[in-house]
Design an enzyme around this catalytic site. Structure first.
Site, PDB file in Angstrom:
ATOM      1  N   SER A 260      39.976  41.193  39.568  1.00 44.30           N
ATOM      2  CA  SER A 260      40.356  40.175  40.552  1.00 44.30           C
ATOM      3  C   SER A 260      39.544  38.901  40.335  1.00 44.30           C
ATOM      4  CB  SER A 260      40.074  40.702  41.957  1.00 44.30           C
ATOM      5  OG  SER A 260      38.671  40.782  42.137  1.00 44.30           O
ATOM      6  N   LYS A 261      39.938  37.880  41.055  1.00 44.94           N
ATOM      7  CA  LYS A 261      39.235  36.610  40.958  1.00 44.94           C
ATOM      8  C   LYS A 261      37.780  36.796  41.381  1.00 44.94           C
ATOM      9  CE  LYS A 261      39.114  31.911  42.502  1.00 44.94           C
ATOM     10  NZ  LYS A 261      37.916  32.114  43.343  1.00 44.94           N
ATOM     11  N   ARG A 262      37.595  37.674  42.372  1.00 45.07           N
ATOM     12  CA  ARG A 262      36.235  37.903  42.851  1.00 45.07           C
ATOM     13  C   ARG A 262      35.324  38.452  41.737  1.00 45.07           C
ATOM     14  NH1 ARG A 262      36.373  41.294  47.850  1.00 45.07           N
ATOM     15  NH2 ARG A 262      38.162  39.983  48.303  1.00 45.07           N
TER      16      ARG A 262
END
Ligand code: GLU
Length: 505
Positions: A260-262
Site C-alpha cells: 500500500s501507499k502507507r
C-alpha cells in the site's frame, strides 16, 4: 497479427499503483510475444468513484515505461470507443437480453429493506447473500406476479440482478491457477445494472471483452472471486469466454497484505510510477520518475514481481521481455516487494548509461538549484562520481563540492586536521597553487607531492588537509582530479576559506 487480443482495463478512481502497472506490463508483453494486440480500455462507469486526472496519470505512466497500447481512447482503433462512459448505450440492451432469456431479473428491494434483512441474518452469524436460497422471499420479478412487476417498473427504482443457476456448481479455469469448482448456492445474485442506469463492472467488462474480441483476460488476483460469475455470464450470453490469468498479489516488504501507499511512506519507496497530486487535498506524492528511477529499471523490477524466467538472469530490457515472457512462468504465490532490490536495479541501469546521458540529467538537477555548469564540466563530474551512484541525484548530493564551495567542514575531521600547526602548511599550499604554470591533474600530482616530500611533511597528512579544505570532508574521488576540475581560482578561494577557519578556531 494473431488472434491474441488482451486489454488493460483500469478504473480512473485514483493514481495508478505499481500493481496496476504490472498488470498492464504483463498484458503488453503477452500481446507482443504472441504478435497480438494490446488494448487500453478505461472503465469509468462508476461516476461516484471517478477521480479527475487519473486517466491522464495512467496514460502518461504507460508512455513513460514504453508500454504502448495498440488501441486506446487516445489512439482509437477498430473497436472504439475505448471509454466505457462513451459506450453507455450498449449495456442496457445486454442486461435486458439476459432478463428476457431468464438469466437475470428485476429487483425492487430498497436499500433499507436489504440492510434490515442483512442485519437480521448476520446477527445469527450467517453471511447474507441475495441468491438461490432466499430470492423468492425478496421483492423481484421472480417472486412477484407479472402485473405487479409491470406496475413497479413504472413507479419504483429497480436493479437488474444475475440469476445464479440452481444447479450445483460452476467450474472455472485459470491459466495460472488451474481449475476450480464453486457451489452456486454460495454466490450472490450480483447486480448487473443499477437503478441509476449504469451497468456494474461485472456486466460492462464482459460485454466489452466480448465485443472487443478479447482472447485473454490477464488481471489482478483480487478478481478471482468474481470469476465464477463472469464465467456464468459468458454462458448466459452464449459467448465463448476468453482465457483467464489472475496475477499474484504484490505484497508488503514486511508483514502481510497488499502493498500500500502507507508501506511506501514507511519504507521510503514510491508506489506510483509517476507523481500524483491529490485533486482534493492538493498533496503531491512522488512517483518512481520523480524519485530518480529510470523507466527501464521500473519495468525490470515489475517484470520480476510475479514472473520468473526460469534462469538466473535478472536484467531484462523491455525488448528482451517481449520474447522471454510467458504466462506459464507467472507464479501463483504472492510477490514480495523488495525496496533494496529496486534500488539495486536502478544502480545497474545507471552504470550502463553513458557519461553524456547522465550529465544531461545531472545538469537538469543543477539547473533547479541555480548551480549551472558547462556540460563538459558536468560530464567530468559524472565520470568521477558515477560508480557509487544509485540515482543521478546521488552524483549531485555526493559531489556537491564540485558545484559549490563547502559551507562547513565535517566536524570530527576539522577538529583533528584544522589545528594551528596546519596554518603555515595551508598558506604555503596556497602559494604553491598560485605559482603553478600548468593546473592539470598530472601537474598537481607531481608538483604538490614533490613539494610535500621536499618539506619532509607526511603525504597523507597534507593530502587530508587539502581534501578537507576543498571538499569539506574526507571523501570523494582523487584529490588532484577534484582540484584540477574545479580549477585554480576556486581552489585558491577554498584554501583561503580554510585558512580563515583555522585562524578563527
Ligand atoms: N476496472 C477493473 C479494475 O480497475 C478491471 C478488472 C479487469 O481487468 O477485469 O480493476
Amino acid at each position: 497479427m494473431s488472434d491474441v487480443r488482451v486489454r488493460f482495463a483500469p478504473s480512473p478512481t485514483g493514481p495508478l499503483h505499481i500493481g496496476g502497472l504490472r498488470t498492464a506490463l504483463y498484458n503488453y508483453l503477452f500481446a507482443r510475444k504472441n504478435r497480438g494486440a494490446f488494448v487500453l480500455r478505461i472503465e469509468d462507469t462508476d461516476r461516484n468513484r471517478f477521480v479527475p486526472g487519473s486517466e491522464d496519470h495512467i496514460s502518461e505512466a504507460l508512455e513513460w515505461c514504453g508500454i504502448q497500447p495498440d488501441e486506446s481512447p487516445m489512439k482509437g482503433g477498430d473497436f472504439k470507443p475505448y471509454r466505457q462512459s462513451e459506450r453507455m448505450h450498449l449495456y442496457a440492451d445486454y442486461a435486458e437480453r439476459l432478463v428476457v432469456a431468464g438469466y437475470a431479473y428485476y429487483a425492487f428491494d430498497t436499500q433499507e429493506a436489504l440492510t434490515a434483512r442483512r442485519r437480521a441474518v448476520e446477527s445469527k452469524a450467517v453471511p447474507f447473500t441475495y441468491g438461490v436460497k432466499n430470492r423468492m422471499e425478496l421483492q423481484n420479478s421472480l417472486s412477484l406476479g407479472a402485473t405487479e412487476v409491470a406496475r413497479r417498473k413504472e413507479t419504483d427504482p429497480y436493479v437488474i440482478r444475475f440469476k445464479m443457476p440452481e444447479r450445483n456448481t460452476v467450474v472455472t479455469r485459470d491459466l495460472i491457477r488451474g481449475k476450480s469448482e464453486i457451489d452456486c448456492a454460495l454466490l450472490d445474485d450480483k447486480i448487473l445494472y443499477k437503478s441509476d442506469g449504469m451497468p456494474t463492472y461485472h456486466l460492462a467488462h464482459v460485454v466489452d471483452d466480448h465485443l472487443m474480441q478479447i482472447s485473454h483476460v490477464i488481471r489482478g488476483a483480487e478478481w478471482l472471486p468474481s470469476l465464477s460469475l463472469h464465467q456464468l455470464l459468458y454462458e448466459a450470453f452464449g459467448w465463448k469466454a476468453p482465457e483467464f490469468a489472475h496475477l499474484p498479489l504484490i505484497v508488503k516488504p514486511v508483514g502481510q497484505g497488499k502493498l500500500s501507499k502507507r508501506d511506501g511512506d514507511r519504507y521510503g519507496f514510491p508506489v506510483y510510477p509517476l507523481e500524483w497530486q491529490d485533486p482534493q487535498t492538493g498533496k503531491r506524492t512522488a512517483g518512481y520518475r520523480e524519485s530518480g528511477y529510470f523507466p527501464e529499471s521500473l519495468v525490470n523490477i515489475l517484470a520480476l514481481l510475479g514472473w520468473n524466467p526460469g534462469t538466473t538472469q535478472e536484467r531484462f530490457s523491455l525488448a528482451e521481455l517481449e520474447t522471454a515472457f510467458s504466462l506459464e512462468r507467472v507464479n501463483k504465490s504472492s510477490a514480495t516487494f523488495d525496496p533494496g532490490k529496486a534500488v539495486w536495479f536502478n544502480h545497474q541501469y545507471l552504470q550502463e548509461k553513458s557519461d553524456a546521458v547522465l550529465a544531461r540529467d545531472l545538469a537538469a538537477i543543477l539547473k533547479t538549484k541555480n548551480l549551472e555548469k558547462p556540460l563538459g564540466f558536468v560530464e567530468r563530474v559524472v565520470s568521477l562520481t558515477r560508480m557509487r551512484a544509485d540515482f543521478v541525484r546521488d552524483m549531485f548530493e555526493g559531489g556537491i563540492y564540485f558545484f559549490a564551495a563547502p559551507d562547513s567542514y565535517e566536524k570530527k575531521a576539522a577538529q583533528r586536521i584544522f589545528k594551528p600547526e596546519a596554518l603555515p602548511i595551508l598558506q604555503s599550499l596556497e602559494r604553491e597553487f598560485a605559482r603553478m604554470s600548468e593546473f592539470s591533474r598530472e601537474a598537481l600530482a607531481q608538483q604538490i607531492e614533490n613539494w610535500i616530500r621536499s618539506r619532509g611533511l607526511g603525504l597523507g597528512r597534507v593530502k587530508s588537509l587539502l581534501r578537507l579544505s576543498l571538499v569539506g570532508a574526507l571523501q570523494g574521488p582523487g584529490l588532484f582530479e577534484i582540484a584540477a576540475l574545479i580549477g585554480r581560482a576556486e581552489c585558491l578561494t577554498r584554501l583561503q576559506r580554510a585558512i580563515s577557519f583555522v585562524v578563527r578556531h
